[in-house]
Design a protein around this motif. Structure first.
Motif, PDB file in Angstrom:
ATOM      1  N   ILE A  13     -10.123   3.123   0.596  1.00  0.00           N
ATOM      2  CA  ILE A  13      -8.867   2.458   0.259  1.00  0.00           C
ATOM      3  C   ILE A  13      -8.337   3.059  -1.041  1.00  0.00           C
ATOM      4  N   ARG A  14      -7.034   3.157  -1.106  1.00  0.00           N
ATOM      5  CA  ARG A  14      -6.387   3.707  -2.308  1.00  0.00           C
ATOM      6  C   ARG A  14      -6.037   2.549  -3.229  1.00  0.00           C
ATOM      7  N   ARG A  15      -6.891   2.388  -4.235  1.00  0.00           N
ATOM      8  CA  ARG A  15      -6.686   1.284  -5.172  1.00  0.00           C
ATOM      9  C   ARG A  15      -5.552   1.624  -6.141  1.00  0.00           C
ATOM     10  N   GLY A  16      -4.833   0.611  -6.549  1.00  0.00           N
ATOM     11  CA  GLY A  16      -3.743   0.811  -7.501  1.00  0.00           C
ATOM     12  C   GLY A  16      -3.029  -0.496  -7.715  1.00  0.00           C
ATOM     13  N   ARG A  17      -1.837  -0.372  -8.217  1.00  0.00           N
ATOM     14  CA  ARG A  17      -1.039  -1.573  -8.448  1.00  0.00           C
ATOM     15  C   ARG A  17      -0.414  -2.025  -7.128  1.00  0.00           C
ATOM     16  N   ASN A  18      -0.899  -3.078  -6.598  1.00  0.00           N
ATOM     17  CA  ASN A  18      -0.400  -3.577  -5.321  1.00  0.00           C
ATOM     18  C   ASN A  18       0.070  -5.005  -5.504  1.00  0.00           C
ATOM     19  N   THR A  19       1.366  -5.195  -5.370  1.00  0.00           N
ATOM     20  CA  THR A  19       1.949  -6.517  -5.598  1.00  0.00           C
ATOM     21  C   THR A  19       1.478  -7.536  -4.570  1.00  0.00           C
ATOM     22  N   ASP A  20       1.092  -7.048  -3.385  1.00  0.00           N
ATOM     23  CA  ASP A  20       0.656  -7.977  -2.343  1.00  0.00           C
ATOM     24  C   ASP A  20      -0.864  -8.111  -2.301  1.00  0.00           C
ATOM     25  N   ASN A  21      -1.552  -7.611  -3.367  1.00  0.00           N
ATOM     26  CA  ASN A  21      -3.011  -7.724  -3.483  1.00  0.00           C
ATOM     27  C   ASN A  21      -3.725  -7.071  -2.306  1.00  0.00           C
ATOM     28  N   ALA A  22      -3.152  -5.973  -1.797  1.00  0.00           N
ATOM     29  CA  ALA A  22      -3.768  -5.249  -0.695  1.00  0.00           C
ATOM     30  C   ALA A  22      -3.592  -3.753  -0.933  1.00  0.00           C
ATOM     31  N   SER A  23      -4.563  -2.978  -0.451  1.00  0.00           N
ATOM     32  CA  SER A  23      -4.555  -1.531  -0.659  1.00  0.00           C
ATOM     33  C   SER A  23      -4.518  -0.813   0.690  1.00  0.00           C
ATOM     34  N   PRO A  24      -3.798   0.319   0.757  1.00  0.00           N
ATOM     35  CA  PRO A  24      -3.715   1.069   2.022  1.00  0.00           C
ATOM     36  C   PRO A  24      -5.043   1.739   2.369  1.00  0.00           C
ATOM     37  N   LEU A  25      -5.324   1.805   3.645  1.00  0.00           N
ATOM     38  CA  LEU A  25      -6.572   2.377   4.137  1.00  0.00           C
ATOM     39  C   LEU A  25      -6.328   3.794   4.640  1.00  0.00           C
ATOM     40  N   GLY A  33     -15.512  21.929   3.088  1.00  0.00           N
ATOM     41  CA  GLY A  33     -14.853  21.830   1.784  1.00  0.00           C
ATOM     42  C   GLY A  33     -13.354  21.626   1.833  1.00  0.00           C
ATOM     43  N   GLN A  34     -12.732  21.737   3.009  1.00  0.00           N
ATOM     44  CA  GLN A  34     -11.290  21.535   3.123  1.00  0.00           C
ATOM     45  C   GLN A  34     -11.000  20.151   3.686  1.00  0.00           C
ATOM     46  N   ARG A  35     -10.044  19.455   3.056  1.00  0.00           N
ATOM     47  CA  ARG A  35      -9.784  18.061   3.406  1.00  0.00           C
ATOM     48  C   ARG A  35      -8.513  17.886   4.235  1.00  0.00           C
ATOM     49  N   TYR A  36      -8.563  16.882   5.106  1.00  0.00           N
ATOM     50  CA  TYR A  36      -7.392  16.457   5.861  1.00  0.00           C
ATOM     51  C   TYR A  36      -7.392  14.930   5.833  1.00  0.00           C
ATOM     52  N   GLU A  37      -6.351  14.355   5.213  1.00  0.00           N
ATOM     53  CA  GLU A  37      -6.275  12.907   5.070  1.00  0.00           C
ATOM     54  C   GLU A  37      -5.353  12.296   6.115  1.00  0.00           C
ATOM     55  N   ILE A  38      -5.819  11.199   6.705  1.00  0.00           N
ATOM     56  CA  ILE A  38      -5.077  10.516   7.763  1.00  0.00           C
ATOM     57  C   ILE A  38      -4.759   9.098   7.292  1.00  0.00           C
ATOM     58  N   PRO A  39      -3.489   8.770   7.068  1.00  0.00           N
ATOM     59  CA  PRO A  39      -3.156   7.376   6.722  1.00  0.00           C
ATOM     60  C   PRO A  39      -3.331   6.490   7.949  1.00  0.00           C
ATOM     61  N   LEU A  40      -3.994   5.356   7.774  1.00  0.00           N
ATOM     62  CA  LEU A  40      -4.273   4.483   8.916  1.00  0.00           C
ATOM     63  C   LEU A  40      -3.221   3.390   9.074  1.00  0.00           C
ATOM     64  N   ASN A  41      -2.238   3.390   8.192  1.00  0.00           N
ATOM     65  CA  ASN A  41      -1.084   2.484   8.312  1.00  0.00           C
ATOM     66  C   ASN A  41      -1.480   1.006   8.370  1.00  0.00           C
ATOM     67  N   CYS A  42      -2.445   0.651   7.540  1.00  0.00           N
ATOM     68  CA  CYS A  42      -2.786  -0.765   7.396  1.00  0.00           C
ATOM     69  C   CYS A  42      -3.312  -1.010   5.985  1.00  0.00           C
ATOM     70  N   LYS A  43      -3.296  -2.243   5.564  1.00  0.00           N
ATOM     71  CA  LYS A  43      -3.750  -2.604   4.222  1.00  0.00           C
ATOM     72  C   LYS A  43      -4.784  -3.733   4.307  1.00  0.00           C
ATOM     73  N   ILE A  44      -5.731  -3.688   3.353  1.00  0.00           N
ATOM     74  CA  ILE A  44      -6.708  -4.771   3.250  1.00  0.00           C
ATOM     75  C   ILE A  44      -6.915  -5.105   1.770  1.00  0.00           C
ATOM     76  N   ARG A  45      -7.514  -6.281   1.512  1.00  0.00           N
ATOM     77  CA  ARG A  45      -7.816  -6.676   0.136  1.00  0.00           C
ATOM     78  C   ARG A  45      -8.991  -5.847  -0.382  1.00  0.00           C
ATOM     79  N   PRO A  46      -8.899  -5.306  -1.590  1.00  0.00           N
ATOM     80  CA  PRO A  46      -9.988  -4.473  -2.129  1.00  0.00           C
ATOM     81  C   PRO A  46     -11.338  -5.186  -2.112  1.00  0.00           C
ATOM     82  N   GLN A  47     -11.355  -6.507  -2.349  1.00  0.00           N
ATOM     83  CA  GLN A  47     -12.624  -7.240  -2.391  1.00  0.00           C
ATOM     84  C   GLN A  47     -13.273  -7.362  -1.014  1.00  0.00           C
ATOM     85  N   SER A  48     -12.499  -7.072   0.048  1.00  0.00           N
ATOM     86  CA  SER A  48     -13.062  -7.139   1.405  1.00  0.00           C
ATOM     87  C   SER A  48     -13.665  -5.810   1.843  1.00  0.00           C
TER      88      SER A  48
END
Length: 358
Positions: A13-25, A33-48
């Motif tokens: 999860i990408r932690r940061g300033r989230n007004t809705d208390n949820a972070s994108p997954l 060594g080469q990266r490919y990032e896939i946004p999963l288009n959903c958010k969850i609470r960091p504590q979960s």
């Protein structure tokens, strides 16, 4: 020593300033060594989020949905790896991204985008135009194979540098044989076709920009070749073989009528009419411009027309002339020019530019 190939998948999860208390997954695929990032288009609470378990341990509907998306993504990754193995592709980030994204958009690569364009425009394009788009596609696929070692390429990864390097490649830049694939004008035509295809992708929201749109199109002025009256007479008098004589007749018919190759190919006896002056006229629609043309048949052109009456037998649906493919015609014209002692680069199109002499 070859570098050992590695493959790993990480959900985070990408932690940061989230007004809705949820972070994108996100999902991160790392290949040697080469990266490919896939946004999963959903958010969850960091504590979960449980990084060790790579799952959400919360009890809400959002947590359950996040875990379902992770499972679906994991399955898609496995399916992508299997397709790469089945096709025998090299396992690298470019090929993985290419195959993974193809699941979401069937026209997300260069090859499939050209296939989509063909489906879309086939009824509106001539056979020669379709062939030219095919040549552009082949040049692009050869370019990405040589530069990126992939069999196809993700259209979202095409940027200005790609377009500039493709143009340079067509001009022979960084080729081992230093061979120039196209003239400047020929290479620009390939860029124009790429630009049109990328505009289609932009209109369908498959890409968010068209990097080919800003490419500077600057054609070189080309002096059109033509033949003098003396040279045309030399062609008429040249001692040549029968199969070359047919091409000579076609060429001279173009000289006397100003007709393009494709239009001569399409001519039937229905295109020959008798005018109010009681002489024969040639009426046809130019395929290139769709304009109506009416040309009087000068005596030499009329003689050539009558010479092939046994071929078309005045049947309105038959072609007037037995026209070989354009490449064959131009190859034979070079042999005819040599037999006539003419030291010029003659093509069938020269006939149209020599018409003003008559």
């Amino acid at each position: 020593m070859a570098k050992k190939q590695t493959f790993s998948v990480l959900y985070w999860i990408r932690r940061g300033r989230n007004t809705d208390n949820a972070s994108p997954l996100f999902c991160r695929v790392t290949i040697t060594g080469q990266r490919y990032e896939i946004p999963l288009n959903c958010k969850i609470r960091p504590q979960s989020w449980n990084a060790a378990a790579q799952r959400s341990i919360g009890k809400t509907a959002a947590d359950r949905e996040a875990n379902r998306i992770i499972e679906d993504t994991a399955q898609n990754i496995e399916d992508t790896l299997e397709r790469i193995r089945q096709k025998g592709y090299v396992l690298n980030v470019e090929n993985f991204r290419l195959m993974y994204q193809a699941q979401e958009n069937p026209y997300s690569t260069i090859k499939t985008l050209f296939e989509y364009h063909l489906i879309l425009e086939k009824k509106n394009l001539s056979a020669s135009t379709i062939r030219q788009y095919g040549i552009t596609c082949n040049h692009l696929l050869t370019f990405v194979r040589l530069k990126y070692h992939v069999s196809d390429y993700d259209i979202t990864a095409i940027d200005k540098a790609f377009v500039n390097q493709f143009f340079a490649y067509l001009q022979g830049y960084q080729r081992e044989d230093k061979k120039k694939l196209c003239t400047n004008n020929g290479a620009l035509k390939h860029i124009i076709r790429l630009n049109k295809l990328m505009n289609i992708a932009l209109q369908n929201e498959w890409v968010n920009r068209n990097p080919a749109a800003s490419f500077r199109i600057r054609f070189n002025r080309v002096e059109k070749e033509y033949l003098t009256e003396k040279e045309l007479q030399a062609i008429q008098n040249a001692n040549i073989k029968p199969h070359l004589a047919i091409v000579r007749d076609l060429f001279m018919f173009a000289v006397y009528t100003g007709t393009a190759y494709i239009d001569i190919y399409n001519l039937t006896p229905a295109n020959i009419t008798i005018g109010i002056d009681r002489s024969l006229w040639l009426h046809y629609n130019r395929q290139k411009t769709e304009t109506r043309c009416a040309v009087p048949l000068l005596e030499p052109a009329e003689t050539i027309y009558h010479h092939y009456e046994t071929y078309h037998e005045n049947q309105l649906t038959r072609h007037i002339f037995p026209v070989p493919p354009n490449q064959v015609v131009n190859r034979y014209l070079k042999q005819i020019a040599a037999a006539a002692g003419i030291d010029k680069e003659i093509t069938f199109h020269c006939g149209r530019h020599s018409r003003s002499l008559f």
